[in-house]
Write an enzyme that holds these catalytic residues in place. Structure first.
Site, PDB file in Angstrom:
ATOM      1  N   TYR A   1       0.827  -1.214   0.000  1.00  0.00           N
ATOM      2  CA  TYR A   1       0.000   0.000   0.000  1.00  0.00           C
ATOM      3  C   TYR A   1       0.860   1.262   0.000  1.00  0.00           C
ATOM      4  O   TYR A   1       0.622   2.201  -0.771  1.00  0.00           O
ATOM      5  CB  TYR A   1      -0.906  -0.041   1.221  1.00  0.00           C
ATOM      6  CG  TYR A   1      -1.816   1.149   1.399  1.00  0.00           C
ATOM      7  CD1 TYR A   1      -2.975   1.279   0.643  1.00  0.00           C
ATOM      8  CD2 TYR A   1      -1.544   2.113   2.358  1.00  0.00           C
ATOM      9  CE1 TYR A   1      -3.833   2.356   0.829  1.00  0.00           C
ATOM     10  CE2 TYR A   1      -2.395   3.203   2.549  1.00  0.00           C
ATOM     11  CZ  TYR A   1      -3.532   3.314   1.779  1.00  0.00           C
ATOM     12  OH  TYR A   1      -4.370   4.382   1.967  1.00  0.00           O
TER      13      TYR A   1
ATOM     14  N   LYS B   1       1.009   4.073  -2.953  1.00  0.00           N
ATOM     15  CA  LYS B   1       0.607   5.451  -2.679  1.00  0.00           C
ATOM     16  C   LYS B   1       1.758   6.432  -2.907  1.00  0.00           C
ATOM     17  O   LYS B   1       1.536   7.575  -3.318  1.00  0.00           O
ATOM     18  CB  LYS B   1       0.064   5.563  -1.259  1.00  0.00           C
ATOM     19  CG  LYS B   1      -1.283   4.875  -1.044  1.00  0.00           C
ATOM     20  CD  LYS B   1      -2.354   5.407  -1.982  1.00  0.00           C
ATOM     21  CE  LYS B   1      -3.742   4.920  -1.594  1.00  0.00           C
ATOM     22  NZ  LYS B   1      -4.782   5.400  -2.533  1.00  0.00           N
TER      23      LYS B   1
END
Length: 300
Positions: free
Chosen positions: A154, A158
């Protein structure tokens, strides 16, 4: 703020932050293509129409170019144009490094990073054809700015999204397509698992009381609706000239995130040997090392 006549696509907008973005855009007058992997997209679109707005659902998982093309085509077929693409869709597969599988990594990167790429690319092609500019609003995260325990996949995705915003802001400037990353913090299924936040969020949901000031200001955490106002602003004509930025919002806090840059520099005539680096590190550029990780929340 008036977005009448504008058309937006919001991926992952069946629930949570994405739904708040779609509903806020529609409330400001924009027509919205609502996307999610399941029938939550249809429910959100129905709620928007019931409130007097214009919305159509597309039930499909982002990632492939075919789905990205379908989202853009739906906007054009249903509403005649595309002005804003909000790439919000995402999933979580949290594991520490030594327990994370290939599938855990690939699934998250596919939805977040590849999904952002394919949807932004399809939108940019259409906006360039229209010749009237546009907006790409990419959803990043504090994890992508600072890292976060258990979120290799993640955080990497991001961080990549923020980097793409800076790159595309340059590439699309001539076409007057503005590209920004937003860094929202809100009470969602993910943040409610944080021990310091969970009881406050649960009490607010049970009683209807607003979050306390320490949470809204000090931690910058509020509702999904709090974060949606930034999306409306960036989609509006008032945001003309705002591009290539990473902008945080949550609760009562609005923040501009710094881009990576050299913090300290030192020089050695003839170049650096490993021994020279070791001798100078603690008194030189390593004297004030950067922190990492999202700071632990502090209660009242």
């Amino acid at each position: 703020m008036d977005l009448s006549g504008k058309v937006a696509v919001v991926t992952g907008s069946g629930r949570g932050l994405g739904r708040a973005y779609a509903e806020a855009l529609a409330a400001a007058g924009a027509a919205v293509v609502v996307n999610d992997v399941d029938e939550a997209a249809t429910e959100t679109a129905g709620a928007i129409r019931k409130a007097g707005g214009r919305a159509v659902p597309v039930v499909a998982p982002v990632g492939d170019a075919e789905v990205a093309g379908r989202l853009v085509a739906t906007a054009v077929e249903e509403f005649g144009r595309l002005d804003t693409m909000v790439t919000n869709a995402g999933i979580l597969r949290d594991r520490v490094l030594w327990k994370m599988s290939d599938d855990d990594f690939d699934d998250v990167v596919r939805v977040h990073l590849r999904g952002t790429f394919t949807c932004a690319r399809a939108a940019a092609v259409r906006m360039r054809e229209q010749g009237e500019g546009g907006r790409l609003i990419l959803v990043s995260s504090p994890a992508g700015q600072r890292g976060n325990f258990g979120q290799t996949n993640y955080a990497a995705a991001k961080a990549g999204i923020a980097a793409m915003a800076r790159t595309w802001a340059m590439e699309l400037a001539k076409a007057e397509i503005l590209v920004n990353a937003i860094v929202p913090v809100a009470a969602t299924e993910m943040t409610r698992t944080i021990p310091a936040f969970a009881p406050v969020i649960e009490e607010a949901e049970r009683t209807g009381k607003p979050f306390p000031p320490w949470l809204r200001r000090d931690e910058g955490l509020g509702t999904a609706e709090d974060a949606a106002s930034l999306v409306v602003f960036l989609a509006s004509d008032e945001a003309k000239g705002v591009t290539g930025q990473a902008i945080g919002i949550g609760g009562d806090r609005l923040a501009l995130w710094a881009h990576p840059r050299e913090k300290a520099v030192d020089f050695a005539d003839g170049g650096w040997t490993a021994e020279r680096i070791a001798a100078s590190w603690h008194a030189g550029i390593g004297a004030e090392p950067e922190s990492f990780g999202i700071p632990a929340p502090k209660g009242p």
